[in-house]
Design a protein around this motif. Structure first.
Motif, PDB file in Angstrom:
ATOM      1  N   VAL A 114       0.776  -1.190   0.013  1.00 17.36           N
ATOM      2  CA  VAL A 114       0.056  -0.027   0.052  1.00 17.36           C
ATOM      3  C   VAL A 114       1.035   1.266  -0.160  1.00 17.36           C
ATOM      4  O   VAL A 114       0.806   2.220  -0.777  1.00 17.36           O
ATOM      5  CB  VAL A 114      -0.890  -0.007   1.175  1.00 17.36           C
ATOM      6  CG1 VAL A 114      -1.688   1.293   1.445  1.00 17.36           C
ATOM      7  CG2 VAL A 114      -2.137  -0.933   1.168  1.00 17.36           C
ATOM      8  N   LYS A 115       1.731   1.397   0.795  1.00 16.90           N
ATOM      9  CA  LYS A 115       2.833   2.504   0.843  1.00 16.90           C
ATOM     10  C   LYS A 115       3.480   2.588  -0.633  1.00 16.90           C
ATOM     11  O   LYS A 115       3.825   3.716  -0.930  1.00 16.90           O
ATOM     12  CB  LYS A 115       4.030   2.060   1.913  1.00 16.90           C
ATOM     13  CG  LYS A 115       3.465   2.595   3.300  1.00 16.90           C
ATOM     14  CD  LYS A 115       4.465   2.135   4.516  1.00 16.90           C
ATOM     15  CE  LYS A 115       3.911   2.302   5.750  1.00 16.90           C
ATOM     16  NZ  LYS A 115       4.753   1.962   6.810  1.00 16.90           N
ATOM     17  N   GLU A 116       3.936   1.366  -1.060  1.00 19.34           N
ATOM     18  CA  GLU A 116       4.633   1.529  -2.478  1.00 19.34           C
ATOM     19  C   GLU A 116       3.635   1.910  -3.420  1.00 19.34           C
ATOM     20  O   GLU A 116       3.948   2.903  -4.293  1.00 19.34           O
ATOM     21  CB  GLU A 116       5.144   0.282  -2.782  1.00 19.34           C
ATOM     22  CG  GLU A 116       5.878   0.313  -4.204  1.00 19.34           C
ATOM     23  CD  GLU A 116       6.463  -1.327  -4.215  1.00 19.34           C
ATOM     24  OE1 GLU A 116       6.624  -1.473  -5.596  1.00 19.34           O
ATOM     25  OE2 GLU A 116       6.698  -2.053  -3.666  1.00 19.34           O
ATOM     26  N   ILE A 117       2.264   1.562  -3.595  1.00 16.86           N
ATOM     27  CA  ILE A 117       1.516   2.165  -4.290  1.00 16.86           C
ATOM     28  C   ILE A 117       1.099   3.657  -4.470  1.00 16.86           C
ATOM     29  O   ILE A 117       0.825   4.461  -5.154  1.00 16.86           O
ATOM     30  CB  ILE A 117       0.021   1.360  -4.390  1.00 16.86           C
ATOM     31  CG1 ILE A 117       0.307  -0.013  -4.647  1.00 16.86           C
ATOM     32  CG2 ILE A 117      -1.241   2.008  -4.972  1.00 16.86           C
ATOM     33  CD1 ILE A 117      -0.806  -1.001  -4.464  1.00 16.86           C
ATOM     34  N   GLU A 118       1.033   3.874  -2.962  1.00 19.42           N
ATOM     35  CA  GLU A 118       0.628   5.565  -2.700  1.00 19.42           C
ATOM     36  C   GLU A 118       2.074   6.279  -3.035  1.00 19.42           C
ATOM     37  O   GLU A 118       1.851   7.474  -3.816  1.00 19.42           O
ATOM     38  CB  GLU A 118       0.538   5.472  -1.084  1.00 19.42           C
ATOM     39  CG  GLU A 118      -0.836   5.125  -0.515  1.00 19.42           C
ATOM     40  CD  GLU A 118      -0.494   5.343   1.173  1.00 19.42           C
ATOM     41  OE1 GLU A 118       0.230   5.599   1.641  1.00 19.42           O
ATOM     42  OE2 GLU A 118      -1.692   4.964   1.621  1.00 19.42           O
ATOM     43  N   GLY A 119       3.075   5.768  -2.904  1.00 17.16           N
ATOM     44  CA  GLY A 119       4.379   6.466  -3.497  1.00 17.16           C
ATOM     45  C   GLY A 119       4.302   6.485  -5.028  1.00 17.16           C
ATOM     46  O   GLY A 119       4.754   7.460  -5.873  1.00 17.16           O
ATOM     47  N   PHE A 121       1.612   6.410  -6.724  1.00 12.95           N
ATOM     48  CA  PHE A 121       0.433   7.477  -7.139  1.00 12.95           C
ATOM     49  C   PHE A 121       0.913   8.755  -7.174  1.00 12.95           C
ATOM     50  O   PHE A 121       0.742   9.520  -7.999  1.00 12.95           O
ATOM     51  CB  PHE A 121      -0.757   7.286  -6.262  1.00 12.95           C
ATOM     52  CG  PHE A 121      -1.877   6.252  -6.782  1.00 12.95           C
ATOM     53  CD1 PHE A 121      -2.051   6.150  -7.960  1.00 12.95           C
ATOM     54  CD2 PHE A 121      -2.221   5.218  -5.700  1.00 12.95           C
ATOM     55  CE1 PHE A 121      -3.174   5.128  -8.665  1.00 12.95           C
ATOM     56  CE2 PHE A 121      -3.009   4.349  -5.920  1.00 12.95           C
ATOM     57  CZ  PHE A 121      -3.720   4.306  -7.431  1.00 12.95           C
ATOM     58  N   LYS A 122       1.705   9.204  -5.975  1.00  9.17           N
ATOM     59  CA  LYS A 122       2.440  10.599  -5.743  1.00  9.17           C
ATOM     60  C   LYS A 122       3.361  10.672  -7.007  1.00  9.17           C
ATOM     61  O   LYS A 122       3.384  11.872  -7.735  1.00  9.17           O
ATOM     62  CB  LYS A 122       3.047  10.522  -4.577  1.00  9.17           C
ATOM     63  CG  LYS A 122       2.175  10.536  -3.364  1.00  9.17           C
ATOM     64  CD  LYS A 122       3.052  10.630  -1.915  1.00  9.17           C
ATOM     65  CE  LYS A 122       2.199  10.786  -0.914  1.00  9.17           C
ATOM     66  NZ  LYS A 122       2.848  10.705   0.420  1.00  9.17           N
ATOM     67  N   TYR A 123       4.127   9.906  -7.506  1.00  8.26           N
ATOM     68  CA  TYR A 123       4.815   9.901  -8.633  1.00  8.26           C
ATOM     69  C   TYR A 123       4.200  10.080  -9.925  1.00  8.26           C
ATOM     70  O   TYR A 123       4.668  10.846 -10.731  1.00  8.26           O
ATOM     71  CB  TYR A 123       5.980   8.668  -8.922  1.00  8.26           C
ATOM     72  CG  TYR A 123       6.912   8.677  -9.640  1.00  8.26           C
ATOM     73  CD1 TYR A 123       8.005   9.690  -9.593  1.00  8.26           C
ATOM     74  CD2 TYR A 123       6.853   7.852 -10.842  1.00  8.26           C
ATOM     75  CE1 TYR A 123       8.858   9.878 -10.976  1.00  8.26           C
ATOM     76  CE2 TYR A 123       7.712   7.946 -11.932  1.00  8.26           C
ATOM     77  CZ  TYR A 123       9.047   9.045 -11.974  1.00  8.26           C
ATOM     78  OH  TYR A 123       9.831   8.762 -12.854  1.00  8.26           O
ATOM     79  N   GLU A 124       3.328   9.530  -9.912  1.00 12.42           N
ATOM     80  CA  GLU A 124       2.295   9.425 -11.204  1.00 12.42           C
ATOM     81  C   GLU A 124       1.731  11.050 -11.356  1.00 12.42           C
ATOM     82  O   GLU A 124       1.672  11.438 -12.363  1.00 12.42           O
ATOM     83  CB  GLU A 124       1.299   8.375 -11.282  1.00 12.42           C
ATOM     84  CG  GLU A 124       0.432   8.381 -12.359  1.00 12.42           C
ATOM     85  CD  GLU A 124      -0.927   9.162 -12.353  1.00 12.42           C
ATOM     86  OE1 GLU A 124      -1.507   9.285 -13.356  1.00 12.42           O
ATOM     87  OE2 GLU A 124      -1.331   9.038 -11.262  1.00 12.42           O
ATOM     88  N   ALA A 125       1.364  11.297 -10.101  1.00  6.84           N
ATOM     89  CA  ALA A 125       0.668  12.876 -10.122  1.00  6.84           C
ATOM     90  C   ALA A 125       1.852  13.692 -10.436  1.00  6.84           C
ATOM     91  O   ALA A 125       1.364  14.623 -11.297  1.00  6.84           O
ATOM     92  CB  ALA A 125       0.203  13.170  -8.688  1.00  6.84           C
TER      93      ALA A 125
END
Length: 159
Positions: A114-119, A121-125
């Protein structure tokens, strides 16, 4: 045993009666003495009781030994069943502990994922912002590049 003693006493008693009456000479003539016919019936009945009691004792001992063997088998089967159930309990406790360990690891992995996916998503944003900036300013940059190219070509012609 008691019946044998009773039979022996009766036999002794009737033997005594017969011998007493046989030796005695009565002063008055009497009828000839005959052994008591009822005594032989009683003695035969006691002998029959002794025989039947012996058979009952034999049957009861046989039954008792069979019951004892069945009980011993039951106890052995029960202990074997208890031992098997105890092993099964230990096995299931180990499986439960392993499952709990696997669950903790899976939860930890889930948290990390989940933390990796959140990271991501931030990178994608962040990348999306940069791409939007590039797309929004593409025409402006293209015009300025075209102007630079023209300027370089004019400078090249001058030289």
């Amino acid at each position: 045993e008691v019946l044998k003693k009773a039979l022996d006493r009766l036999a002794t008693y009737y033997d005594l009666l017969q011998t007493r009456h046989g030796r005695q000479t009565p002063p008055v003539p009497q009828m000839e003495y005959k052994p008591n016919q009822g005594a032989t019936g009683v003695m035969e009945m006691i002998e029959k009781l002794i025989h039947e009691a012996g058979e009952l004792v034999k049957d009861s001992r046989t039954g008792e030994s069979e019951a004892e063997a069945a009980y011993e088998q039951l106890v052995a089967d029960t202990f074997a069943g208890i031992e098997a159930l105890q092993k099964e309990i230990v096995s299931k406790k180990q499986a439960l502990a392993q499952a709990a360990k696997d669950l903790r690891e899976a939860e930890s992995d889930l948290g990390d994922t989940v933390k990796e996916i959140e990271g991501l998503f931030k990178y994608e944003a962040k990348l999306h912002k940069e791409c939007d900036y590039i797309l929004n300013n593409f025409e402006l940059r293209q015009k300025s590049r075209q102007g630079e190219i023209e300027a370089l070509q004019q400078a090249k012609q001058i030289l």
